[in-house]
Design a protein around this motif. Sequence first.
Motif, PDB file in Angstrom:
ATOM      1  N   THR A  80       2.309  -4.988  20.284  1.00  0.00           N
ATOM      2  CA  THR A  80       1.336  -4.135  20.966  1.00  0.00           C
ATOM      3  C   THR A  80       1.461  -2.689  20.510  1.00  0.00           C
ATOM      4  OG1 THR A  80       1.360  -5.575  22.911  1.00  0.00           O
ATOM      5  CG2 THR A  80       0.552  -3.334  23.221  1.00  0.00           C
ATOM      6  N   LEU A  81       2.687  -2.200  20.411  1.00  0.00           N
ATOM      7  CA  LEU A  81       2.924  -0.817  20.009  1.00  0.00           C
ATOM      8  C   LEU A  81       2.636  -0.601  18.527  1.00  0.00           C
ATOM      9  CD1 LEU A  81       6.222  -0.333  22.022  1.00  0.00           C
ATOM     10  CD2 LEU A  81       4.005   0.712  22.537  1.00  0.00           C
ATOM     11  N   LEU A  82       2.959  -1.588  17.703  1.00  0.00           N
ATOM     12  CA  LEU A  82       2.743  -1.467  16.263  1.00  0.00           C
ATOM     13  C   LEU A  82       1.260  -1.381  15.921  1.00  0.00           C
ATOM     14  CD1 LEU A  82       4.035  -1.446  13.430  1.00  0.00           C
ATOM     15  CD2 LEU A  82       3.884  -3.950  13.447  1.00  0.00           C
ATOM     16  N   ASN A  83       0.426  -2.046  16.702  1.00  0.00           N
ATOM     17  CA  ASN A  83      -1.009  -2.055  16.448  1.00  0.00           C
ATOM     18  C   ASN A  83      -1.576  -0.632  16.404  1.00  0.00           C
ATOM     19  OD1 ASN A  83      -3.676  -3.043  16.182  1.00  0.00           O
ATOM     20  ND2 ASN A  83      -3.954  -3.043  18.395  1.00  0.00           N
ATOM     21  N   GLY A  84      -1.294   0.150  17.410  1.00  0.00           N
ATOM     22  CA  GLY A  84      -1.772   1.526  17.433  1.00  0.00           C
ATOM     23  C   GLY A  84      -1.058   2.412  16.431  1.00  0.00           C
ATOM     24  N   TRP A  85       0.262   2.234  16.317  1.00  0.00           N
ATOM     25  CA  TRP A  85       1.043   3.046  15.391  1.00  0.00           C
ATOM     26  C   TRP A  85       0.535   2.892  13.961  1.00  0.00           C
ATOM     27  CZ3 TRP A  85       3.866   2.223  11.001  1.00  0.00           C
ATOM     28  CH2 TRP A  85       4.704   3.275  10.579  1.00  0.00           C
ATOM     29  N   LEU A  86       0.272   1.648  13.547  1.00  0.00           N
ATOM     30  CA  LEU A  86      -0.180   1.409  12.180  1.00  0.00           C
ATOM     31  C   LEU A  86      -1.587   1.973  11.954  1.00  0.00           C
ATOM     32  CD1 LEU A  86       0.843   0.130   9.564  1.00  0.00           C
ATOM     33  CD2 LEU A  86      -0.261  -2.004  10.245  1.00  0.00           C
ATOM     34  N   GLY A  87      -2.429   1.939  12.994  1.00  0.00           N
ATOM     35  CA  GLY A  87      -3.742   2.551  12.880  1.00  0.00           C
ATOM     36  C   GLY A  87      -3.637   4.050  12.635  1.00  0.00           C
ATOM     37  N   ARG A  88      -2.762   4.712  13.385  1.00  0.00           N
ATOM     38  CA  ARG A  88      -2.574   6.151  13.189  1.00  0.00           C
ATOM     39  C   ARG A  88      -2.007   6.444  11.804  1.00  0.00           C
ATOM     40  NH1 ARG A  88      -0.887   5.314  18.443  1.00  0.00           N
ATOM     41  NH2 ARG A  88       1.334   5.413  17.939  1.00  0.00           N
ATOM     42  N   TYR A  89      -1.095   5.586  11.360  1.00  0.00           N
ATOM     43  CA  TYR A  89      -0.493   5.770  10.031  1.00  0.00           C
ATOM     44  C   TYR A  89      -1.552   5.617   8.937  1.00  0.00           C
ATOM     45  CZ  TYR A  89       2.566   4.955   6.007  1.00  0.00           C
ATOM     46  OH  TYR A  89       3.185   5.015   4.786  1.00  0.00           O
ATOM     47  N   HIS A  90      -2.405   4.609   9.053  1.00  0.00           N
ATOM     48  CA  HIS A  90      -3.481   4.435   8.076  1.00  0.00           C
ATOM     49  C   HIS A  90      -4.409   5.645   8.097  1.00  0.00           C
ATOM     50  CE1 HIS A  90      -3.328  -0.236   7.494  1.00  0.00           C
ATOM     51  NE2 HIS A  90      -2.222   0.382   7.117  1.00  0.00           N
ATOM     52  N   GLY A  91      -4.703   6.151   9.288  1.00  0.00           N
ATOM     53  CA  GLY A  91      -5.541   7.340   9.393  1.00  0.00           C
ATOM     54  C   GLY A  91      -4.922   8.534   8.678  1.00  0.00           C
ATOM     55  N   GLN A  92      -3.616   8.705   8.829  1.00  0.00           N
ATOM     56  CA  GLN A  92      -2.920   9.808   8.161  1.00  0.00           C
ATOM     57  C   GLN A  92      -2.974   9.654   6.641  1.00  0.00           C
ATOM     58  OE1 GLN A  92       0.918   9.435   9.994  1.00  0.00           O
ATOM     59  NE2 GLN A  92       0.196  10.213  11.976  1.00  0.00           N
ATOM     60  N   LEU A  93      -2.870   8.414   6.152  1.00  0.00           N
ATOM     61  CA  LEU A  93      -2.955   8.187   4.710  1.00  0.00           C
ATOM     62  C   LEU A  93      -4.351   8.515   4.187  1.00  0.00           C
ATOM     63  CD1 LEU A  93      -0.917   4.862   4.265  1.00  0.00           C
ATOM     64  CD2 LEU A  93      -0.162   7.226   3.884  1.00  0.00           C
ATOM     65  N   VAL A  94      -5.379   8.225   4.983  1.00  0.00           N
ATOM     66  CA  VAL A  94      -6.744   8.575   4.581  1.00  0.00           C
ATOM     67  C   VAL A  94      -6.889  10.094   4.491  1.00  0.00           C
ATOM     68  CG1 VAL A  94      -9.165   8.559   5.302  1.00  0.00           C
ATOM     69  CG2 VAL A  94      -7.808   6.480   5.472  1.00  0.00           C
ATOM     70  N   ILE A  95      -6.371  10.816   5.479  1.00  0.00           N
ATOM     71  CA  ILE A  95      -6.438  12.277   5.455  1.00  0.00           C
ATOM     72  C   ILE A  95      -5.734  12.827   4.218  1.00  0.00           C
ATOM     73  CG2 ILE A  95      -5.662  14.376   6.610  1.00  0.00           C
ATOM     74  CD1 ILE A  95      -6.037  12.919   9.266  1.00  0.00           C
ATOM     75  N   GLN A  96      -4.558  12.274   3.901  1.00  0.00           N
ATOM     76  CA  GLN A  96      -3.827  12.720   2.712  1.00  0.00           C
ATOM     77  C   GLN A  96      -4.638  12.492   1.449  1.00  0.00           C
ATOM     78  OE1 GLN A  96       0.068  10.883   2.609  1.00  0.00           O
ATOM     79  NE2 GLN A  96       0.522  11.486   4.727  1.00  0.00           N
ATOM     80  N   ALA A  97      -5.295  11.326   1.355  1.00  0.00           N
ATOM     81  CA  ALA A  97      -6.092  11.014   0.170  1.00  0.00           C
ATOM     82  C   ALA A  97      -7.283  11.966   0.047  1.00  0.00           C
ATOM     83  CB  ALA A  97      -6.571   9.569   0.230  1.00  0.00           C
ATOM     84  N   LEU A  98      -7.977  12.215   1.150  1.00  0.00           N
ATOM     85  CA  LEU A  98      -9.123  13.122   1.120  1.00  0.00           C
ATOM     86  C   LEU A  98      -8.694  14.527   0.718  1.00  0.00           C
ATOM     87  CD1 LEU A  98     -11.070  11.977   4.321  1.00  0.00           C
ATOM     88  CD2 LEU A  98     -11.739  11.613   1.929  1.00  0.00           C
ATOM     89  N   THR A  99      -7.546  14.970   1.218  1.00  0.00           N
ATOM     90  CA  THR A  99      -7.025  16.286   0.847  1.00  0.00           C
ATOM     91  C   THR A  99      -6.729  16.353  -0.640  1.00  0.00           C
ATOM     92  OG1 THR A  99      -6.071  16.594   3.058  1.00  0.00           O
ATOM     93  CG2 THR A  99      -5.214  17.985   1.284  1.00  0.00           C
ATOM     94  N   GLN A 100      -6.092  15.291  -1.158  1.00  0.00           N
ATOM     95  CA  GLN A 100      -5.765  15.235  -2.586  1.00  0.00           C
ATOM     96  C   GLN A 100      -7.033  15.235  -3.441  1.00  0.00           C
ATOM     97  OE1 GLN A 100      -3.351  11.865  -3.641  1.00  0.00           O
ATOM     98  NE2 GLN A 100      -3.570  12.200  -5.843  1.00  0.00           N
ATOM     99  N   TRP A 101      -8.051  14.550  -2.977  1.00  0.00           N
ATOM    100  CA  TRP A 101      -9.310  14.470  -3.732  1.00  0.00           C
ATOM    101  C   TRP A 101     -10.209  15.674  -3.497  1.00  0.00           C
ATOM    102  CZ3 TRP A 101     -10.203   8.943  -1.398  1.00  0.00           C
ATOM    103  CH2 TRP A 101      -9.327   8.036  -2.013  1.00  0.00           C
ATOM    104  N   GLN A 102      -9.828  16.549  -2.579  1.00  0.00           N
ATOM    105  CA  GLN A 102     -10.632  17.722  -2.204  1.00  0.00           C
ATOM    106  C   GLN A 102     -12.011  17.294  -1.703  1.00  0.00           C
ATOM    107  OE1 GLN A 102     -10.496  20.277  -5.716  1.00  0.00           O
ATOM    108  NE2 GLN A 102      -8.564  21.180  -5.049  1.00  0.00           N
TER     109      GLN A 102
END
Length: 399
Positions: A80-102
Amino acid sequence: MHVHITKLADSAARQSKYIIGLMSGTSLDGLDIALCKISGHGRATKIKVLQFTTCDYPKEVKDKIRTVFAKPHVDLAYLTLLNGWLGRYHGQLVIQALTQWQVDSKDIDVIASHGQTIYHCPAHQHQYSEFGDGTLQIADADHIAVTTGITTLSDFRQKHIAAGGEGAPLAHYGDYYYFSSDSEHRILLNMGGIANLTWLPKGAKFNEVVCSDIGAGNTIMDAYMHRYCAQEYDKNAQFALQGRIHPGLLAQLMSEPFINRLGPKTTGPEVFNLAMLAKAQTRSGTCSLSHMDVMATLNAFSACVIAKYINNLVEDEPVTIYASGGGYHNPLLVKQIKEALNENFVFVSSTELGIDPDAKEAVLFAILANEALSGESDQVQAAAQGKPMVTMGKVSFPD
């Protein structure tokens, strides 16, 4: 009308949309992120992959997922806890990618998230007669949407099951929409943790397309390397190339009933795993094989399963096989598949169709999101048993 509904309607009406596709497969190697510019829909779909990256999972993330991955019994609180945690982690990876790609997140119409499959359970794999097919993906999309500020579509497989499918493989849709040809017979072969393919006869209608899981791709090899060799996978088949194929063990592995099931069919690491290997070694008296010999045999097993299915699927017609997935980077696996295929097949990379072999599955979910926004509802009439023509993807708004 709510502002998010208005914005989604505006996106659906645009000639071109910017969609991020996310894919984390059964190999657990990382999150694939593909930024796609998509126009049209159905057979008129046009795609340009503007950016692509794979964010490798660090060991601690892999260990968290492995705690619940493909296990019939898990700690429900942890899941139950991992479900939300992994969603937030994936979201953070998307933000990092968008920042890298400008790239500004405001320019993205939607994210299409496959999530992380932790258990795939078609009816033929379980003993609960009152239930049908089932599948479970985590990395909750509400957390992705809130973390990124981008509307997110997710949980595509549940609609497929609700409409009579097995929840997989979903490549049928994207492959048909984007890769169909009126002049060439094609097979789109994905060699991920589980190998699957889409057979696209030239000029085929949707109901004439065959899409099916085949069996083990990399999943048993990766699990073996992780447990016994302290490596995540057999890079460049270094272990397998040093070993010898054991005919007895290979024969036992090939006796797995799923391999001879008629397609379309689905499976996962719930079947193709180290427990399956241990049983095959016991039956073949090969428990003392070296790691190199085991890896050589497992590599040959994946190649044999893939080639056998393809050879039985199409006998005489000239066909081009466009390969993708992590297995394409395994030189021994590719070599053995080519050697086992009949002469009428040509084996090439999906790059020949303009798609990076590593990006193809992430792009697939961007295509499904595009269909959810802009597809034609009257195509439902084209539905066939096991491959329903339905709108897939649940919508999560960022606030």
